[in-house]
Write a protein that holds these residues in place. Structure first.
Motif, PDB file in Angstrom:
ATOM      1  N   GLY A 330       0.465  -1.227  -0.008  1.00 23.46           N
ATOM      2  CA  GLY A 330      -0.034  -0.015  -0.038  1.00 23.46           C
ATOM      3  C   GLY A 330       0.821   1.363  -0.012  1.00 23.46           C
ATOM      4  O   GLY A 330       0.321   2.468   0.002  1.00 23.46           O
ATOM      5  N   GLN A 331       2.143   1.181  -0.090  1.00 20.54           N
ATOM      6  CA  GLN A 331       2.945   2.406   0.084  1.00 20.54           C
ATOM      7  C   GLN A 331       3.660   2.681  -1.103  1.00 20.54           C
ATOM      8  O   GLN A 331       4.464   3.924  -1.053  1.00 20.54           O
ATOM      9  CB  GLN A 331       3.966   2.230   1.221  1.00 20.54           C
ATOM     10  N   THR A 332       3.525   2.084  -2.187  1.00 13.37           N
ATOM     11  CA  THR A 332       4.492   2.520  -3.392  1.00 13.37           C
ATOM     12  C   THR A 332       4.134   3.872  -4.077  1.00 13.37           C
ATOM     13  O   THR A 332       4.847   4.497  -4.363  1.00 13.37           O
ATOM     14  CB  THR A 332       4.259   1.471  -4.616  1.00 13.37           C
ATOM     15  N   GLN A 333       3.031   4.320  -3.920  1.00 10.80           N
ATOM     16  CA  GLN A 333       2.561   5.668  -4.370  1.00 10.80           C
ATOM     17  C   GLN A 333       2.894   6.621  -3.340  1.00 10.80           C
ATOM     18  O   GLN A 333       2.421   8.026  -3.355  1.00 10.80           O
ATOM     19  CB  GLN A 333       1.095   5.702  -4.938  1.00 10.80           C
ATOM     20  N   HIS A 334       3.662   6.514  -2.316  1.00  9.82           N
ATOM     21  CA  HIS A 334       3.889   7.455  -1.020  1.00  9.82           C
ATOM     22  C   HIS A 334       5.333   7.860  -1.049  1.00  9.82           C
ATOM     23  O   HIS A 334       6.052   7.504  -0.015  1.00  9.82           O
ATOM     24  CB  HIS A 334       3.325   7.018   0.173  1.00  9.82           C
ATOM     25  N   PRO A 335       5.996   8.030  -2.285  1.00 12.59           N
ATOM     26  CA  PRO A 335       7.675   8.163  -2.095  1.00 12.59           C
ATOM     27  C   PRO A 335       8.070   9.110  -1.187  1.00 12.59           C
ATOM     28  O   PRO A 335       7.228   9.949  -1.306  1.00 12.59           O
ATOM     29  CB  PRO A 335       8.126   8.131  -3.481  1.00 12.59           C
ATOM     30  N   GLN A 336       9.092   8.937  -0.401  1.00 11.98           N
ATOM     31  CA  GLN A 336       9.560  10.168   0.235  1.00 11.98           C
ATOM     32  C   GLN A 336      10.581  10.966  -0.924  1.00 11.98           C
ATOM     33  O   GLN A 336      10.924  10.501  -1.901  1.00 11.98           O
ATOM     34  CB  GLN A 336      10.681   9.511   1.342  1.00 11.98           C
ATOM     35  N   LEU A 337      11.053  12.176  -0.440  1.00 11.67           N
ATOM     36  CA  LEU A 337      11.814  12.992  -1.130  1.00 11.67           C
ATOM     37  C   LEU A 337      13.184  12.263  -1.506  1.00 11.67           C
ATOM     38  O   LEU A 337      13.761  12.257  -2.493  1.00 11.67           O
ATOM     39  CB  LEU A 337      12.014  14.177  -0.787  1.00 11.67           C
ATOM     40  N   TRP A 338      13.650  11.287  -0.364  1.00 11.22           N
ATOM     41  CA  TRP A 338      14.951  10.477  -0.909  1.00 11.22           C
ATOM     42  C   TRP A 338      14.799   9.438  -1.331  1.00 11.22           C
ATOM     43  O   TRP A 338      15.692   8.479  -1.666  1.00 11.22           O
ATOM     44  CB  TRP A 338      15.944  10.536   0.693  1.00 11.22           C
ATOM     45  N   ASP A 339      13.404   8.950  -1.964  1.00 11.06           N
ATOM     46  CA  ASP A 339      13.371   7.777  -2.424  1.00 11.06           C
ATOM     47  C   ASP A 339      13.414   8.207  -4.136  1.00 11.06           C
ATOM     48  O   ASP A 339      12.473   8.357  -4.587  1.00 11.06           O
ATOM     49  CB  ASP A 339      11.865   7.246  -2.628  1.00 11.06           C
ATOM     50  N   TYR A 340      14.733   7.960  -4.804  1.00  9.57           N
ATOM     51  CA  TYR A 340      14.937   8.453  -6.030  1.00  9.57           C
ATOM     52  C   TYR A 340      14.508   7.495  -7.145  1.00  9.57           C
ATOM     53  O   TYR A 340      14.596   6.317  -6.859  1.00  9.57           O
ATOM     54  CB  TYR A 340      16.425   8.650  -6.174  1.00  9.57           C
ATOM     55  N   ALA A 341      14.151   8.091  -8.314  1.00  8.53           N
ATOM     56  CA  ALA A 341      13.489   7.320  -9.420  1.00  8.53           C
ATOM     57  C   ALA A 341      14.760   6.568  -9.897  1.00  8.53           C
ATOM     58  O   ALA A 341      15.994   6.990 -10.077  1.00  8.53           O
ATOM     59  CB  ALA A 341      12.835   7.832 -10.359  1.00  8.53           C
ATOM     60  N   ASP A 342      14.638   4.975  -9.978  1.00  2.90           N
ATOM     61  CA  ASP A 342      15.766   4.334 -10.664  1.00  2.90           C
ATOM     62  C   ASP A 342      16.986   4.261  -9.808  1.00  2.90           C
ATOM     63  O   ASP A 342      18.047   3.896 -10.029  1.00  2.90           O
ATOM     64  CB  ASP A 342      16.136   4.825 -11.962  1.00  2.90           C
ATOM     65  N   GLY A 343      16.755   4.858  -8.374  1.00  3.80           N
ATOM     66  CA  GLY A 343      17.837   4.799  -7.370  1.00  3.80           C
ATOM     67  C   GLY A 343      19.064   5.632  -7.719  1.00  3.80           C
ATOM     68  O   GLY A 343      19.939   5.540  -7.138  1.00  3.80           O
ATOM     69  N   VAL A 344      18.585   6.427  -8.726  1.00  8.39           N
ATOM     70  CA  VAL A 344      19.815   7.544  -8.970  1.00  8.39           C
ATOM     71  C   VAL A 344      19.624   8.682  -8.086  1.00  8.39           C
ATOM     72  O   VAL A 344      18.505   9.393  -8.278  1.00  8.39           O
ATOM     73  CB  VAL A 344      19.904   7.881 -10.591  1.00  8.39           C
ATOM     74  N   ASN A 345      20.613   9.468  -7.259  1.00  7.44           N
ATOM     75  CA  ASN A 345      20.809  10.318  -6.533  1.00  7.44           C
ATOM     76  C   ASN A 345      20.780  11.560  -7.350  1.00  7.44           C
ATOM     77  O   ASN A 345      21.901  12.050  -7.654  1.00  7.44           O
ATOM     78  CB  ASN A 345      21.724  10.404  -5.439  1.00  7.44           C
ATOM     79  N   THR A 346      19.548  12.252  -7.373  1.00  4.71           N
ATOM     80  CA  THR A 346      19.654  13.526  -8.436  1.00  4.71           C
ATOM     81  C   THR A 346      20.517  14.413  -7.509  1.00  4.71           C
ATOM     82  O   THR A 346      20.983  15.278  -8.565  1.00  4.71           O
ATOM     83  CB  THR A 346      17.978  13.749  -8.582  1.00  4.71           C
ATOM     84  N   LEU A 347      20.329  14.765  -6.459  1.00 11.63           N
ATOM     85  CA  LEU A 347      20.885  15.879  -5.674  1.00 11.63           C
ATOM     86  C   LEU A 347      22.592  15.483  -5.942  1.00 11.63           C
ATOM     87  O   LEU A 347      23.180  16.594  -6.261  1.00 11.63           O
ATOM     88  CB  LEU A 347      20.791  15.920  -4.258  1.00 11.63           C
ATOM     89  N   LYS A 348      23.158  14.692  -5.975  1.00  6.79           N
ATOM     90  CA  LYS A 348      24.306  14.218  -6.136  1.00  6.79           C
ATOM     91  C   LYS A 348      24.852  14.610  -7.554  1.00  6.79           C
ATOM     92  O   LYS A 348      26.032  15.224  -7.928  1.00  6.79           O
ATOM     93  CB  LYS A 348      24.817  12.616  -5.940  1.00  6.79           C
ATOM     94  N   PHE A 349      24.048  14.193  -8.571  1.00  3.14           N
ATOM     95  CA  PHE A 349      24.179  14.502  -9.868  1.00  3.14           C
ATOM     96  C   PHE A 349      24.424  16.082 -10.333  1.00  3.14           C
ATOM     97  O   PHE A 349      25.121  16.466 -10.649  1.00  3.14           O
ATOM     98  CB  PHE A 349      23.084  13.723 -10.811  1.00  3.14           C
ATOM     99  N   LEU A 350      23.523  16.647  -9.499  1.00  2.00           N
ATOM    100  CA  LEU A 350      23.401  18.228  -9.702  1.00  2.00           C
ATOM    101  C   LEU A 350      24.409  18.988  -8.955  1.00  2.00           C
ATOM    102  O   LEU A 350      24.790  19.906  -9.225  1.00  2.00           O
ATOM    103  CB  LEU A 350      21.970  18.627  -9.200  1.00  2.00           C
ATOM    104  N   SER A 351      25.025  18.155  -8.025  1.00  5.27           N
ATOM    105  CA  SER A 351      26.170  18.812  -7.245  1.00  5.27           C
ATOM    106  C   SER A 351      27.481  18.593  -7.974  1.00  5.27           C
ATOM    107  O   SER A 351      28.332  19.184  -7.874  1.00  5.27           O
ATOM    108  CB  SER A 351      26.376  18.242  -5.774  1.00  5.27           C
ATOM    109  N   GLU A 352      27.540  17.628  -9.144  1.00  5.77           N
ATOM    110  CA  GLU A 352      28.758  17.437  -9.887  1.00  5.77           C
ATOM    111  C   GLU A 352      28.707  18.039 -11.170  1.00  5.77           C
ATOM    112  O   GLU A 352      29.733  18.082 -11.975  1.00  5.77           O
ATOM    113  CB  GLU A 352      28.804  15.643  -9.776  1.00  5.77           C
ATOM    114  N   ILE A 353      27.639  18.642 -11.616  1.00  6.07           N
ATOM    115  CA  ILE A 353      27.764  19.249 -13.030  1.00  6.07           C
ATOM    116  C   ILE A 353      28.515  20.466 -13.083  1.00  6.07           C
ATOM    117  O   ILE A 353      28.544  21.325 -12.308  1.00  6.07           O
ATOM    118  CB  ILE A 353      26.231  19.504 -13.661  1.00  6.07           C
TER     119      ILE A 353
END
Length: 353
Positions: A330-353
């Protein structure tokens, strides 16, 4: 932290604004900034979105608003960005190509880029184009520093430094070729699965019905595949999902149900169905609308190995004490902000560009 705090404040205010729109009611509250300017307009945009795309029912639109209202609390945002990946680097322009399968599906990428201090250039899907530009205007009012940092285009993307693109496996190949010279995150098709053991309660299956039917199963976090023990009895599964029978009253869903049922029957596939959902034994992960695939397993350890080997195709695993990083029923549609799509940390990516 000064500039970052201003950006956090703006998204917290946006969350408060969205909290007025829920499945229970749409109700104008006191003390919401710029409410007189934006409340009626957003109400109208929700109606336009619903009329434009019949998958975007009022129920699903309100569910998306509720989820984002909940996610955008100061506590949640600070917990999410407390990683070492947020710093005041030189701002870049990040293009986002959004999918349109569920309402506001690209909002997390949009949030990630702006909270990181970059500018965002958004190419929306035609299926979901009404809500985000309006919410972006709200953000510009509560934090004028966002003015000039948010743009939308329907033209060819130009003048950007990095890209986050979401599409099918076919479009992903095109994206990978087209954006190979830029830092990028390219997302492909993923589906979610549930592992059943035979020890589930009726409540588990009622909860699972939300994972299967929310957004008509169109999201990558929607369960489209079951793994079940050999000789599994599906009676309890069907009984638990019966609370979602009203879904067949949606004309678009009913058309898909009838069409896919006809295809299965003409192909002489064995299917089990209950009048609004079909299940079929199939090794694939992506099932058509109104159907869920299932596959038998004989050994829990072998299944864990398979799930690991297929991890690039799987977004979520719903289970009860079966595997690490599982999601509760029952929880798949309640992701937290730190539940990244495809497991790719978007903030980490954005800190390295």
């Amino acid at each position: 932290m000064g500039k970052i705090q201003h950006r956090i404040d703006a998204f917290v205010k946006l969350g408060q604004f969205l909290s007025q729109f829920s499945r229970e009611s749409i109700e104008k509250k006191e003390n919401i900034e710029f409410n007189d300017l934006f409340f009626d307009g957003f109400k109208h945009q929700l109606k336009v979105a619903e009329e434009y795309n019949s998958w975007f029912t009022k129920e699903n639109l309100m569910f998306a608003c509720e989820n984002w209202a909940e996610a955008l609390s100061e506590e949640n945002i600070k917990k999410w960005i407390s990683t070492k990946y947020l710093n005041e680097n030189e701002p870049k322009i990040v293009a986002i190509i959004m999918a349109g399968n569920i309402p506001l599906v690209g909002f997390h990428d949009f949030l990630s880029v702006l909270i990181s201090g970059h500018s965002v250039l958004v190419k929306q899907s035609s299926n979901d184009k009404h809500l985000l530009p309006y919410l972006a205007k709200y953000l510009e009012y509560v934090n004028p520093n966002f003015k000039g940092k948010i743009s939308f285009t329907e033209e060819k993307l130009e003048g950007f430094d990095a890209v986050i693109a979401t599409g099918s496996n076919n479009t992903a190949r095109y994206f990978e070729y087209y954006f190979k010279g830029k830092p990028n995150i390219i997302r492909k098709n993923r589906n979610s699965v549930a592992v059943l053991t035979g020890n589930e309660t009726e409540q588990d299956f009622e909860s699972l019905s939300e994972d299967v039917f929310r957004y008509f199963g169109l999201g990558c976090r929607s369960v489209s595949k079951l793994f079940v023990p050999r000789n599994y009895d599906f009676d309890n599964f069907f009984r638990g999902l019966y609370n979602k029978q009203e879904i067949i009253n949606n004309a678009k869903y009913a058309n898909n149900y009838d069409y896919n049922k006809a295809v299965y029957l003409m192909s002489e596939f064995d299917i089990l169905e209950n009048g609004f959902l079909m299940i079929k034994e199939d090794a694939s992960y992506a099932s058509p609308i109104a159907s869920v695939f299932y596959e038998y397993y004989d050994n829990a350890d072998d299944l864990k190995i398979k799930l690991y080997e297929d991890r690039e195709r799987i977004q979520c695993i719903v289970a009860n004490n079966f595997i690490d990083n599982e999601i509760k029923f029952g929880q798949t549609q309640h992701p937290q902000l730190w539940d990244y799509a495809d497991g790719v940390n978007t903030l980490k990516f954005l800190s390295e560009i």
